[in-house]
Design a protein around this motif. Structure first.
Motif, PDB file in Angstrom:
ATOM      1  N   GLN A 113      48.474  41.677  40.586  1.00  0.00           N
ATOM      2  CA  GLN A 113      48.681  41.823  42.245  1.00  0.00           C
ATOM      3  C   GLN A 113      47.954  40.988  43.367  1.00  0.00           C
ATOM      4  O   GLN A 113      47.259  42.100  43.062  1.00  0.00           O
ATOM      5  CB  GLN A 113      49.935  42.831  42.290  1.00  0.00           C
ATOM      6  N   LEU A 114      48.422  40.346  44.176  1.00  0.00           N
ATOM      7  CA  LEU A 114      47.903  40.355  45.032  1.00  0.00           C
ATOM      8  C   LEU A 114      48.209  40.450  46.279  1.00  0.00           C
ATOM      9  O   LEU A 114      49.531  39.928  46.673  1.00  0.00           O
ATOM     10  CB  LEU A 114      46.607  39.095  45.197  1.00  0.00           C
ATOM     11  N   THR A 115      48.582  41.658  47.872  1.00  0.00           N
ATOM     12  CA  THR A 115      49.311  41.825  48.260  1.00  0.00           C
ATOM     13  C   THR A 115      48.302  42.684  49.171  1.00  0.00           C
ATOM     14  O   THR A 115      47.095  42.844  49.192  1.00  0.00           O
ATOM     15  CB  THR A 115      50.151  42.831  47.501  1.00  0.00           C
ATOM     16  N   ILE A 145      45.109  43.711  48.715  1.00  0.00           N
ATOM     17  CA  ILE A 145      44.932  44.681  47.667  1.00  0.00           C
ATOM     18  C   ILE A 145      44.186  43.945  46.167  1.00  0.00           C
ATOM     19  O   ILE A 145      45.399  42.647  46.507  1.00  0.00           O
ATOM     20  CB  ILE A 145      45.788  45.737  47.380  1.00  0.00           C
ATOM     21  N   VAL A 146      43.637  43.631  45.445  1.00  0.00           N
ATOM     22  CA  VAL A 146      43.904  43.320  44.314  1.00  0.00           C
ATOM     23  C   VAL A 146      43.977  43.858  42.906  1.00  0.00           C
ATOM     24  O   VAL A 146      42.881  45.047  43.276  1.00  0.00           O
ATOM     25  CB  VAL A 146      42.426  42.280  44.173  1.00  0.00           C
ATOM     26  N   ARG A 147      45.028  44.057  42.608  1.00  0.00           N
ATOM     27  CA  ARG A 147      45.357  45.039  41.538  1.00  0.00           C
ATOM     28  C   ARG A 147      45.369  44.076  40.204  1.00  0.00           C
ATOM     29  O   ARG A 147      46.312  43.922  39.651  1.00  0.00           O
ATOM     30  CB  ARG A 147      46.427  45.851  42.151  1.00  0.00           C
ATOM     31  N   SER A 148      44.842  44.438  39.295  1.00  0.00           N
ATOM     32  CA  SER A 148      44.886  44.227  37.230  1.00  0.00           C
ATOM     33  C   SER A 148      45.751  44.797  37.071  1.00  0.00           C
ATOM     34  O   SER A 148      46.213  46.010  37.681  1.00  0.00           O
ATOM     35  CB  SER A 148      43.148  44.337  37.616  1.00  0.00           C
ATOM     36  N   PRO A 149      45.726  44.371  35.873  1.00  0.00           N
ATOM     37  CA  PRO A 149      46.835  44.439  35.517  1.00  0.00           C
ATOM     38  C   PRO A 149      47.218  46.756  34.695  1.00  0.00           C
ATOM     39  O   PRO A 149      47.901  47.233  34.127  1.00  0.00           O
ATOM     40  CB  PRO A 149      46.916  44.430  34.029  1.00  0.00           C
ATOM     41  N   GLY A 159      52.385  45.202  52.075  1.00  0.00           N
ATOM     42  CA  GLY A 159      53.620  44.939  51.033  1.00  0.00           C
ATOM     43  C   GLY A 159      53.497  45.873  50.316  1.00  0.00           C
ATOM     44  O   GLY A 159      54.323  45.885  49.129  1.00  0.00           O
ATOM     45  N   LEU A 160      52.451  46.762  49.610  1.00  0.00           N
ATOM     46  CA  LEU A 160      52.454  47.670  48.214  1.00  0.00           C
ATOM     47  C   LEU A 160      53.700  48.525  48.936  1.00  0.00           C
ATOM     48  O   LEU A 160      54.084  49.241  48.365  1.00  0.00           O
ATOM     49  CB  LEU A 160      51.580  47.951  48.312  1.00  0.00           C
TER      50      LEU A 160
END
Length: 492
Positions: free
Chosen positions: A140-142, A116-120, A146-147
């Protein structure tokens, strides 16, 4: 392009470069110093101030590209004095012209490894847990696992205090935590239990992860290519408020745009009718908007839209604004490339849709009336079927595998990965598919007119409709039956 690829190598290339570095390079001095000065470093290091102890820490930057996504910058900070650390990710590309919505069905433990690549600006939702993670101030890179672990850790932090101060909130949060723990399958007592029990075969409650990012800079990994039946991507146009929040439009420009829009509406000849009603979902008062639209080389249609501000219920309907056709119509389109997916399509509420290559058959009336594109209606069909496919009982594995194979074929069709034929059959001839060569014939489209059967007219209620001579029946005097009882005229 080659320079960009060198600046943002893939994670696999970075790992290969790291493996090639001798073990004695790090920390060497004397004769070894400067041996690799001219080599480009895989990870860039920058001295940074620690905001916790105000000593000098180190921020490491890694520029990399994620396959089938885009370039990103992975940042990691650590302070050797107090141990403070922080990890985040930022997009190295531009904001996309459209927002993105990703949906991934997590059905097996191997799905927990999806990256998962999560932007702000990304909002994450897990409907089965009634859990919504709002946008944050950092990326976040997880992974999915991990999330879940981060959410459990964050929710568990203040639970002992909530248990004393606010027991009701404690119970609600603890209920969510208890639902999430079986997903991870961690042993509670013995650490060797996880190694002895085949971890990947442990039962896991299925759930759905949804990412909504107006910047389009978030991503969730797919397995086996973009035709992964458990993975879906949709794009959408950002609203004015979202553009303002992202800083793409200033508030002053927004007010000017609204004033111009009001002025334009005041001078246009088009009229939008508004009808008051009640929401069928929550019962609050709502309004339905209706507008008449003319489709070139077809006929007039009525577009109706309903939106409830209280519960979020939305409905869009399309109805014919012309007389009933004496014949039915069957439209056959051979879709050969992605350009065919952009054709406008009007599916009336009486039309059926068929795709023989994947054995897809939608009976007359399914999905109601829709005015969209071929890609849009296939996307809606996929979402409707995907929700039902993974929500039921999983005991019948054969049926489940068959449905997954069907969804995979449907996804290949809606992504134009294979050629297919779409057949739109409407007994009232109120459906339409865009002719890209209009007014000339379209070589990939065939239109057939046919006479409706008596059963079709009966189902549509046409056999009881009298459109000629009804004035005479209304004006004719009532007659009595031979037995003296009055005749009951049949209303049409």
């Amino acid at each position: 392009m080659s320079q960009q690829n060198e600046l943002f190598p893939t994670i696999g290339d970075i790992a290969a470069q790291t493996d090639d570095i001798p073990n004695d390079v790090e920390g060497t001095a004397g004769g070894s110093e400067g041996k690799f000065d001219n080599e480009e470093k895989v990870v860039q290091e920058i001295d940074s101030l620690c905001m916790k102890c105000h000593e000098q820490g180190v921020t490491r930057l890694m520029l990399t590209s994620i396959p089938f996504f885009r370039e990103v910058i992975v940042m990691s900070f650590r302070c050797e004095y107090c141990g403070a650390s922080n990890n985040e990710i930022q997009s190295a590309g531009e904001i996309r012209p459209e927002g993105t919505r990703y949906t991934a069905k997590i059905l097996e433990r191997k799905d927990l490894n999806r990256q998962i690549v999560r932007s702000p600006s990304c909002e994450i939702t897990i409907p089965e847990l009634d859990l919504t993670l709002p946008s944050t101030n950092r990326g976040q890179l997880t992974t999915v696992e991990g999330l879940i672990r981060d959410v459990i850790a964050d929710l568990s932090t203040d639970q002992p205090l909530r248990r004393i101060q606010d027991e009701e909130s404690y119970k609600k949060i603890q209920n969510i935590i208890d639902k999430m723990k079986p997903i991870l399958g961690d042993p509670e007592d013995d650490e060797e239990v996880q190694e002895q029990a085949a971890y990947l075969n442990l039962p896991m409650p299925p759930f759905t992860v949804k990412l909504d990012d107006p910047t389009g800079n978030s991503f969730i990994e797919f397995h086996g290519g973009m035709s992964d039946p458990k993975w879906n991507l949709r794009t959408y146009h950002r609203t004015l408020d979202q553009n303002i929040a992202l800083g793409l439009v200033s508030a002053d420009e927004a007010e000017t745009s609204k004033e111009e829009e009001v002025t334009t509406e005041a001078i246009t000849d088009d009229e939008v009718f508004v009808f008051d009603g009640l929401c069928s979902s929550c019962g609050h008062a709502i309004q339905t908007h209706m507008k008449k639209v003319n489709i070139p080389y077809f006929k007039d249609i009525l577009i109706m839209s309903t939106n409830c501000d209280y519960c979020g219920y939305r409905d869009n309907e399309v109805k014919s604004g012309s007389a009933i056709s004496p014949q039915g119509k069957r439209i056959i389109l051979k879709c050969e490339d992605r350009e065919d997916l952009s054709r406008d399509i009007l599916k009336s509420e009486t039309a059926g849709l068929t795709i023989p290559e994947i054995d897809l058959v939608l009976t007359h009336g399914t999905l109601g009336g829709r005015f969209t594109t071929v890609e849009g209606i296939l996307e809606q069909i996929y979402e409707e079927l995907a929700e039902k496919a993974f929500a039921g009982d999983s005991s019948n594995q054969t049926d489940r595998d068959t449905f997954k194979a069907f969804l995979k074929g449907l996804k290949e069709v809606k992504n134009a990965e294979r050629q297919f034929t779409i057949i739109l059959d409407d007994p009232l001839a109120n459906s339409y598919m865009q002719n890209l060569y209009a007014p000339d014939p379209d070589p990939n489209m065939t239109i057939e007119l046919y006479d409706r059967t008596f059963e079709e007219n009966e189902e549509l209620g046409l056999n009881d409709i009298k459109v000629e001579g009804y004035e005479e029946d209304a004006a004719a005097p009532e007659k009595d039956n031979p037995d003296g009882t009055p005749v009951l005229l049949k209303q049409t």
